[in-house]
Design a protein around this motif. Sequence first.
Motif: not given
Length: 368
Positions: A100, A128, A130, A146, A152, A193
């Motif tokens: 990542l 981003r 997680y 995620k 986003d 999430t």
Amino acid sequence: MSPIRWLAGIVPLGLVSTLAFGHVVTTAEPTEAVPRVTDDQPSTLGRPLVGGADPSVIKVGDLYVSAKSVDGGIAVRSSSTLEGVATAPKHQVWRDTAGLGEVWAPEIVHHDGQYRIYFAAGTGAAHRTYHISSPSPDSGYSAATKVALPGDKWAIDGVPFTFGGQRWFVWSGWSGDTNVEQNLYIARMSGPTTTTGGRYVISQPREPWERVVGNPYINEAPQPIVDPDGRLHVVYSANGSWSDQYCVADLRLRVGGDPTYVWDWYKSNGCQFGSHASTMMSGWDPTINVNGPGHHTFVLPRGDVAAGPPSGNRFPTLFHAVAKGTPYSWSNRYWYSGTAVWWGSTTYRRANVPGSPTDVGYGLKFFE
């Protein structure tokens, strides 16, 4: 909190120091021998606990549990004392085996019977947020998922919390796809999430005292907490973490306010924890022993903001900073233990925006 870490690819760590208001210059490494902080290196100078940045510690029962970005992933330590997290056995609970990218600023909470760690990962503009979880503090964590945040966009320093019967998520992010400035955003959560509805900006670095270092300008490391009057605060870090102008400031939601409406938030008129008198809120003093304090954590039971302490008593905090007399660089940061106290009848003022120009309530004073 987190540095604007993409700068690490432009300016080597240890070569950035702030010598005056807003002037960032590069200097050669000092010729004298200066001890360097090794990540996870305990210290006995003052009250620093361990080398590194972006502390996150909660209390669950009789245990203090910390999460830290280290060794290409996330490590957890548990101790019966707050200071003990510096030397407790380190349990690596997650590694970035999927490539990542850099792993920043894990934030640990305990909710619905699970230890949950939220963190940012990625490279450059790809960062981003997680999530991993486990019923045990130091083992058995899930694979990283995620967090589906509205839009986003680049998102770091995310923290979940419950207020007004609603689960929320607050984080630092960009308006678009480039880093013009880092704002604070909030969204409603529908699961660990997932979110529902849009993202709403609640703070932008537009005050003169939070623009002494840039460009880009920074609001990051939000830490929600509820004061003794039941009012929501988001206490955050301003100015670049690559500078000793880094400091902690406060957002306070008005009585009966809507957390998604930016003008229901009142901002402190200066830093409430920092090392430069010129940027401190009137009546607040700069630090004595450290420079650039920021990315703090309130040590709350289970990380529950509603479990905030009553007024009148100091309560524990952790923050990262650099010891005075030490070159200011990311690699010289330590976790420090400190305290805070609710400070009553604190007036925040603003102008030329909707709503009342003043708001009175609790602020915070921090102590090294």
